[in-house]
Each structure stands twice: as C-alpha cells, then as structure tokens.
Design a protein around this motif. Sequence first.
Motif, short mmCIF file in Angstrom:
data_model
loop_
_atom_site.label_atom_id
_atom_site.label_comp_id
_atom_site.label_asym_id
_atom_site.label_seq_id
_atom_site.Cartn_x
_atom_site.Cartn_y
_atom_site.Cartn_z
N ASP A 241 -7.87 -10.13 -7.97
CA ASP A 241 -7.76 -11.49 -7.46
C ASP A 241 -8.67 -11.90 -6.88
O ASP A 241 -8.89 -13.32 -7.20
CB ASP A 241 -6.29 -11.51 -6.31
N ALA A 242 -9.60 -11.32 -6.34
CA ALA A 242 -10.60 -11.63 -5.61
C ALA A 242 -11.62 -11.69 -6.51
O ALA A 242 -12.93 -12.14 -6.37
CB ALA A 242 -11.06 -10.82 -4.27
N ASP A 243 -11.49 -11.48 -7.98
CA ASP A 243 -12.49 -11.70 -8.96
C ASP A 243 -13.62 -10.58 -8.86
O ASP A 243 -14.84 -10.86 -9.31
CB ASP A 243 -13.22 -13.01 -9.09
N TYR A 244 -13.59 -9.37 -7.96
CA TYR A 244 -14.35 -8.31 -8.15
C TYR A 244 -14.53 -7.61 -9.39
O TYR A 244 -15.52 -7.12 -9.52
CB TYR A 244 -14.14 -7.49 -6.91
N CYS A 245 -13.38 -7.65 -10.11
CA CYS A 245 -13.27 -7.00 -11.43
C CYS A 245 -12.15 -7.47 -12.26
O CYS A 245 -11.67 -8.17 -11.77
CB CYS A 245 -12.83 -5.43 -11.04
N ASP A 246 -12.11 -6.77 -13.45
CA ASP A 246 -11.33 -7.18 -14.33
C ASP A 246 -9.91 -6.51 -14.09
O ASP A 246 -9.75 -5.56 -13.80
CB ASP A 246 -11.57 -6.77 -15.82
N TYR A 247 -8.72 -7.37 -14.50
CA TYR A 247 -7.44 -7.06 -14.28
C TYR A 247 -6.95 -6.01 -14.95
O TYR A 247 -6.07 -5.30 -14.87
CB TYR A 247 -6.30 -8.32 -14.56
N SER A 248 -7.96 -5.55 -16.20
CA SER A 248 -7.53 -4.31 -17.00
C SER A 248 -7.61 -3.12 -16.10
O SER A 248 -7.16 -2.03 -16.35
CB SER A 248 -8.47 -4.17 -18.17
N MET A 249 -8.27 -3.17 -14.97
CA MET A 249 -8.43 -1.86 -14.07
C MET A 249 -7.31 -1.89 -12.92
O MET A 249 -7.25 -1.05 -12.08
CB MET A 249 -9.78 -2.18 -13.31
N GLN A 250 -6.46 -3.04 -12.75
CA GLN A 250 -5.41 -2.96 -11.72
C GLN A 250 -4.51 -1.67 -11.83
O GLN A 250 -3.91 -1.66 -13.07
CB GLN A 250 -4.66 -4.42 -11.93
N ILE A 251 -4.32 -1.07 -10.87
CA ILE A 251 -3.23 -0.20 -10.68
C ILE A 251 -2.18 -0.42 -9.99
O ILE A 251 -2.52 -0.97 -8.94
CB ILE A 251 -3.86 1.29 -10.23
N GLY A 252 -1.05 -0.33 -10.19
CA GLY A 252 0.25 -0.84 -9.48
C GLY A 252 1.44 -1.09 -9.95
O GLY A 252 1.38 -0.98 -11.36
N GLN A 253 2.27 -1.68 -9.27
CA GLN A 253 3.67 -2.02 -10.12
C GLN A 253 3.30 -3.24 -11.10
O GLN A 253 4.18 -2.89 -12.05
CB GLN A 253 4.36 -2.91 -8.83
N THR A 254 2.39 -3.90 -10.89
CA THR A 254 2.30 -5.06 -12.06
C THR A 254 0.91 -4.67 -13.08
O THR A 254 0.41 -5.53 -13.52
CB THR A 254 2.02 -6.56 -11.53
N GLY A 255 0.51 -3.51 -12.39
CA GLY A 255 -0.62 -2.95 -13.36
C GLY A 255 -0.51 -1.58 -14.09
O GLY A 255 0.71 -1.36 -14.57
N LYS A 256 -1.43 -0.88 -14.27
CA LYS A 256 -1.18 0.46 -14.79
C LYS A 256 -0.75 1.46 -13.87
O LYS A 256 -0.87 1.65 -12.60
CB LYS A 256 -2.57 0.91 -15.20
N VAL A 257 0.09 2.39 -14.48
CA VAL A 257 0.62 3.42 -13.46
C VAL A 257 -0.08 4.77 -14.00
O VAL A 257 -0.30 5.15 -15.27
CB VAL A 257 2.14 3.62 -14.12
#
Length: 325
Positions: A241-257
């Motif tokens: 969200d802070a734009d430090y990286c791409d959303y494809s890297m997100q881990i979690g409930q609404t990201g990757k498990v």
Amino acid sequence: MARKVLVLGEARDGSLRNVSYESIAAAKTVSEGGEIVGVLIGDNVSGLAQDLISYGADRVAVVENEKLKQYTADGFSQALLAVIDSEKPEGVITGHTALGKDLTPKIAAKLSSGLVSDATNVEAVGGNIVFTRPIYSGKAFEKKIVTDGLIFATVRPNNIAPLEKDENRKGEITSLSVDIKDLRTIIKDVVKKVSEGVDLSEAKVIVSGGRGVKSAEGFDPLKELAKVLGGAVGASRGACDADYCDYSMQIGQTGKVVTPDLYIACGISGAIQHLAGMSNSKVIVAINKDPEANIFNVADYGIVGDLFEVVPILTEEVKKIRIHS
Ligand code: FAD
C-alpha cells in the motif's frame, strides 16, 4: 476400498509445478492402494508425463490440442470431463492454485460431487477419506469428508510432501483425442510480469518486508539476504500500500498463501490478515524493533532490533557459512 484417482499435472513454462507431485502424494492416500492416473492437458505437454510417473503416478492420460495452449476454464473443463468420462475415477485431485481453484469446483458441480478445497492434509480413517483444511484465516482447522459423488479435492501447495522420485518407474502414457468445442473466451496474449529470482509461491525460503522497510530501497538488504539463502522476497500489504513494492509480492489473506521452510518477517507487525498467509511456514523468524509486535507471537525465533542493522549481519553470517560448507 481401493479407488482410481486422477491427478492433474499443472504445467508452467515447460515443467510441472511442485504441487502436481504433492497432489500425487495426496492421491496415494485417497486411492487406498488403487490406481493413480496422471492427467496432462495442454498443447505439447506429453513430454512431462514421465515426471508424473517418476513421482508415483501409475500411468498418464494426455489431452493435447492447440486450443488448450493457454488455460481457460472452458477448454480445460471439456478436456478434464472427457478424461473423467473415459477413466471413470472415484477421485480427482488438483493443486489449490489459480488454475485448480477455477477449474475444480466447476467440474465437481457439473458432476454433482463433493469438493474439499485447500486441503493441507489427508488421511484414510475407517473407510473415509478425511481432509484437513484451515479456516478463519488459519486460526482453526476443520476436517471434512466427501459424502456424494466423486471425491474432488484441491491441495494447498507446500503442505503434503511428494513421494520419493524414482526415475526408473515405468507407466503407460496414453493420448486421448478430445474435440474441444469453440472456446467462448480466447486468450490473445499473456504479458509476463518480470520478477527477479525465485517464484514466491514455490520458494522454500521467503524474506518478507513490511512498512518497517520504509521505502522501495529499504527492500535492498532483504533482497540480498534472500539471494544468499536462495529464496524469494515477499511483503505485507502495508509495504504494498505504501508503494514500496508490487502487489504481486503481497502475502496474506488477500495476497498469496505461502508455507516455506523458512519465513523471515522484517518490519512486519503481524496483523491477523498477514498471518493468514504465512503462519503455517515451518520456521518463522521475526525481526522487529517493537518487542510487543504481534508477529513475535507466531515466531519460532524473534530478534528485537532495527532490521537495517540485523538483516545485513544475517546476510554476512550466511555468506560465511556458505563459503565454509
Ligand atoms: P505496520 O502494521 O505498520 O507494521 C510495521 C512494523 O514495522 C511495526 O511492527 C514496527 O515496529 C516495525 N518497524 C518499523 N521500523 C522498523 C525497523 N527499522 N526495524 C524493524 N522493525 C521496524 N495485510 C497483509 O499483510 N496481507 C494481506 O493479505 C492483508 N489483507 C487484508 C485484508 C483486509 C480486508 C484488511 C482490512 C486488511 C488486510 N491487510 C493485509 C492489512 C493488515 O491489516 C495490516 O494493515 C498490514 O498487514 C500491516 O502491514 P505491516 O505489518 O507491514 O505494517
């Protein structure tokens, strides 16, 4: 009761995803001594059949058609339904991947069969096949059995250990010709996101950064550590969200498990939505300057400190170990 079980081999960039082999291991339990039939669907995929056999499939059915070059639910469901019609299995196992999540419920519903999705374990208990799956973002587990129709299940990647590979295993490879009707959607082009290094969803080691990395450049020391460990870099939604990286890297409930062998959380507070994506990792290391951070409640090892001091030290130590081993 011995069952015939189909396992969908999922090809990506000319090789099979690990979850295909993990699905064979799950199928071994479901089959209770019956036959395991690997299924390959695509265009020019028959070369992967021996890999399925080496990992425990007894034989492989291949459906090749140029209309199946790219995955579409429309095309792949026609192909898989044709294999089910021809093989008459009692169970069908796929990976809990984008493809498996899309395809498997469609086929199970069409065949009025039960489906257990996102299974992390499977056991044969008194004639029943009992699947375990996480619920409430991983805070609890439920056990489920299928009571009607074929046993359909999708298995979460990195949870069920594959059987030992045996390259000398032999099995029949048959080709099934399926007349794929005109597809209702056609993929014109796939533009690949350029990602550095190891694929996050398959990585054995993940170094993850949160809002505590403070900037896009703040990920640099994490990338260094991931590189020396042969791992991938992930992130919290806070960092995305802070734009430090791409959303494809997100881990979690609404990201990757993810369930790597080692998960190193750097500057991540440990919100429940983040834990939903990583708390089943085998070993969790947390680096946070706040000793009260919730991430320490799930960590096996905790380091209270500034990640910009701790991560480079870890990197140097790993480098030394690598040189001496
Ligand atoms: P913060 O909570 O801001 O934590 C930053 C941490 O960094 C703090 O603990 C701080 O002590 C530490 N820190 C700061 N500087 C340093 C330093 N120099 N060294 C060491 N430590 C430092 N979040 C996800 O991650 N994944 C999801 O999939 C997700 N899905 C969501 C879905 C919904 C519906 C909602 C409502 C929220 C979701 N969130 C998700 C967001 C989640 O609630 C949190 O807001 C988010 O995880 C916080 O990210 P963070 O831990 O990086 O940031």
